[in-house]
Motif scaffolding. Structure first.
Motif, short mmCIF file in Angstrom:
data_model
loop_
_atom_site.label_atom_id
_atom_site.label_comp_id
_atom_site.label_asym_id
_atom_site.label_seq_id
_atom_site.Cartn_x
_atom_site.Cartn_y
_atom_site.Cartn_z
N PHE A 130 0.85 -1.21 0.00
CA PHE A 130 0.00 0.00 0.00
C PHE A 130 0.88 1.25 0.00
O PHE A 130 2.06 1.22 0.36
CB PHE A 130 -0.95 -0.01 1.20
CG PHE A 130 -0.34 0.46 2.50
CD1 PHE A 130 0.50 -0.35 3.25
CD2 PHE A 130 -0.62 1.73 2.99
CE1 PHE A 130 1.05 0.08 4.45
CE2 PHE A 130 -0.07 2.18 4.19
CZ PHE A 130 0.77 1.36 4.91
N ASN B 93 0.54 11.89 3.00
CA ASN B 93 -0.23 13.01 3.53
C ASN B 93 -0.03 14.25 2.69
O ASN B 93 -0.86 15.15 2.67
CB ASN B 93 0.17 13.29 4.98
CG ASN B 93 -0.11 12.10 5.88
OD1 ASN B 93 0.47 11.04 5.71
ND2 ASN B 93 -1.00 12.27 6.82
N CYS C 284 -1.08 1.34 8.16
CA CYS C 284 -1.65 2.66 8.39
C CYS C 284 -2.55 2.62 9.64
O CYS C 284 -3.24 1.64 9.90
CB CYS C 284 -2.46 3.11 7.18
SG CYS C 284 -3.09 4.78 7.34
N SER C 285 -2.53 3.72 10.37
CA SER C 285 -3.36 3.85 11.58
C SER C 285 -4.84 3.63 11.28
O SER C 285 -5.60 3.19 12.13
CB SER C 285 -3.21 5.25 12.16
OG SER C 285 -1.87 5.60 12.29
N GLU D 232 9.50 16.49 2.48
CA GLU D 232 8.72 17.09 1.40
C GLU D 232 8.92 18.60 1.35
O GLU D 232 9.09 19.25 2.39
CB GLU D 232 7.21 16.84 1.61
CG GLU D 232 6.78 15.40 1.37
CD GLU D 232 6.50 14.65 2.67
OE1 GLU D 232 7.08 15.03 3.71
OE2 GLU D 232 5.69 13.70 2.62
N HIS E 183 8.28 4.92 -1.28
CA HIS E 183 8.21 4.45 0.10
C HIS E 183 9.21 5.15 1.02
O HIS E 183 9.53 4.64 2.08
CB HIS E 183 8.37 2.93 0.14
CG HIS E 183 7.19 2.22 -0.48
ND1 HIS E 183 5.93 2.26 0.07
CD2 HIS E 183 7.07 1.53 -1.64
CE1 HIS E 183 5.09 1.60 -0.71
NE2 HIS E 183 5.75 1.15 -1.76
N ARG F 125 14.51 6.49 5.41
CA ARG F 125 13.24 6.47 6.14
C ARG F 125 13.47 6.08 7.59
O ARG F 125 14.26 5.16 7.88
CB ARG F 125 12.31 5.43 5.49
CG ARG F 125 10.94 5.37 6.12
CD ARG F 125 10.00 4.49 5.30
NE ARG F 125 8.63 4.73 5.73
CZ ARG F 125 7.55 4.36 5.07
NH1 ARG F 125 7.66 3.72 3.93
NH2 ARG F 125 6.35 4.62 5.54
N LYS G 234 8.96 9.15 6.00
CA LYS G 234 9.66 8.98 4.73
C LYS G 234 10.56 10.18 4.44
O LYS G 234 10.36 11.26 4.99
CB LYS G 234 8.63 8.83 3.61
CG LYS G 234 7.62 7.70 3.84
CD LYS G 234 6.89 7.32 2.57
CE LYS G 234 5.43 7.68 2.60
NZ LYS G 234 4.69 7.11 1.43
N1 MSS Z 1 6.26 10.25 5.75
C1 MSS Z 1 6.24 11.37 5.04
N2 MSS Z 1 7.38 12.09 4.89
N3 MSS Z 1 5.11 11.83 4.45
C2 MSS Z 1 3.92 11.15 4.62
O1 MSS Z 1 2.90 11.63 4.08
N4 MSS Z 1 2.74 9.26 5.61
C3 MSS Z 1 2.77 8.34 6.73
C4 MSS Z 1 4.06 7.51 6.75
N5 MSS Z 1 5.22 8.35 6.61
C5 MSS Z 1 3.90 9.98 5.38
C6 MSS Z 1 5.14 9.54 5.92
C7 MSS Z 1 1.61 7.42 6.81
S1 MSS Z 1 0.18 7.98 7.54
C8 MSS Z 1 1.72 6.09 6.46
S2 MSS Z 1 0.44 5.00 6.76
C9 MSS Z 1 2.99 5.53 5.91
O2 MSS Z 1 3.98 6.56 5.69
C10 MSS Z 1 2.71 4.85 4.56
O3 MSS Z 1 3.89 4.33 4.06
P1 MSS Z 1 3.97 3.82 2.54
O4 MSS Z 1 5.40 3.47 2.30
O5 MSS Z 1 3.12 2.55 2.47
O6 MSS Z 1 3.39 4.83 1.64
MO1 MSS Z 1 -1.06 6.11 8.02
O7 MSS Z 1 -0.76 5.81 9.80
#
Ligand code: MSS
Length: 363
Positions: free
Chosen positions: A46, A50, A97-98, A152, A192, A197, A210
């Motif tokens: 996946f 954001n 992912c949360s 970013e 990724h 990371r 990331k």
């Molecule tokens: N890091 C950065 N620099 N930016 C963004 O937007 N997102 C978060 C982590 N780290 C971000 C970061 C999220 S939120 C998630 S899950 C992860 O990453 C995904 O990974 P891939 O490699 O699969 O796209 Mo929810 O707790």
């Protein structure tokens, strides 16, 4: 919104048919594409951003990428090339992912409607954060958090604090965290988080920052919105605030990956995946009658450690008819998945076994 037909450019190398494309920033693995392996192949993993992902050119010269380390006795800016001389380890860990499972919340929790596929098990290679910190004299006194900042470029005209991806985790995570430059034995793609990371094994996806450009040992959590009010567990209808639980350590969870809609009368192989977050798994039980009776499944393949997931299988007989197949994992500390949901505004951390089951027609 209509589902976009194609993958965004920065993820064009992914296996389109293995994914559900929710938006240009969110793609999940189809339940039927998770497979029975111990590691998720990168082209099926996946994606969740954001902010718009940086250009692919960030990984043109990965060893030159710089990360600033602060809140240590000797703060320094190090390149990935420097980090590669400081230590190396490989850890298998679930990236989830949360909001994985958010689609099951009946109140319509806002955010991407992830089903089960905002998760995968990944081999990360990089330097243990501990090695870096020790080389720089250790954390300064009274620091309680490790704060990582994403690289970013922020859009103009907005308050950076409201959009920057900057996450704090408790310093207990220093024992296991790593600064990773490889994923599944290949250089980390910008999709990724390449060139570098922050990986915090057993912690929810958002903490795995990331294109990390700054790592700081801090006294307090960052006041960036993504930390202060984002990723906070609170009752439905309540706004996010710093005193609510943050999405840090993941809870014990499992789901069935096959069969998904039909089976044959008699012997069936039920497959799934399970993990314990930061705690090793003890067992997975499977029920083909919606949770009335349970049988213990068998783990498949090598145990890649406490942060990895374990595929499981149960061979069981099923008579003709409709069957609700569910799985329930238990970790070595005795934590087990609850039956229901823990209702919460943003639909975080769902590990209830009932919602994660599948209904199969056996004939
Ligand atoms: N890091 C950065 N620099 N930016 C963004 O937007 N997102 C978060 C982590 N780290 C971000 C970061 C999220 S939120 C998630 S899950 C992860 O990453 C995904 O990974 P891939 O490699 O699969 O796209 Mo929810 O707790």
């Amino acid at each position: 919104a209509d589902e976009p037909k194609s993958l965004p450019d920065y993820a064009a190398w992914k296996e389109r048919n293995a994914l559900i494309v929710h938006s240009a920033n969110t793609m999940e693995t189809q339940r039927g594409a998770i497979g029975n392996g111990v590691i998720t192949s990168s082209d099926r993993l996946f994606v969740r951003n954001n902010l718009p992902a940086p250009p692919a050119s960030v990984t043109d010269n990965p060893d030159a990428w710089e990360v600033r380390i602060e809140g240590v006795k000797n703060p320094r800016t190090l390149t990935v090339g420097d980090l590669k001389q400081m230590g190396v380890t490989t850890v298998a860990s679930v990236l989830q992912c949360s909001g994985n499972g958010r689609a099951f919340f009946p109140h319509g929790a806002s955010g991407t409607q992830w089903s089960v596929g905002a998760a995968g098990c990944i081999m990360w290679t990089g330097v243990p954060l501990k090695d870096v910190v020790e080389a720089l004299g250790g954390p300064v006194d009274d620091t309680r958090y490790i704060t990582s900042t994403g690289g970013e470029t922020l859009p103009d005209g907005l308050d950076p604090k409201t959009i920057i991806v900057e996450r704090s985790v408790p310093t207990r995570a220093m024992e296991t965290a790593l600064l990773a430059w490889e994923m599944n034995d290949e250089p980390l793609t910008h999709t990724h988080g390449g060139p570098l990371r922050m990986v915090v094994p057993g912690y929810y996806g958002v903490n795995n920052v990331k294109y990390v450009k700054n790592v700081a040992f801090t006294e307090n959590q960052t006041d960036a919105k993504i930390q202060a009010s984002g990723y906070r567990v609170r009752d439905v209808g309540v706004k996010g605030a710093p005193d609510q639980p943050s999405m840090w350590e993941m809870n014990v969870k499992s789901w069935v990956t096959a069969p998904l809609d039909s089976g044959r009368t008699g012997r069936n192989m039920i497959y799934g995946v399970a993990f314990g977050g930061t705690v090793a798994l003890e067992k997975v039980d499977v029920s083909v009658d919606g949770g009335k009776t349970w049988k213990q499944a068998r783990f498949l393949g090598p145990d890649l450690g406490p942060y990895a997931w374990r595929p499981f299988v149960l061979a069981t007989d099923m008579p003709a008819g409709e069957h609700r197949i569910v799985s329930r994992a238990t970790d070595v500390r005795g934590n087990t998945q609850p039956e229901g949901r823990i209702e919460n505004e943003r639909g975080y951390g769902h590990n209830g076994w009932s919602d994660h089951g599948v209904t199969v027609a056996v004939s």
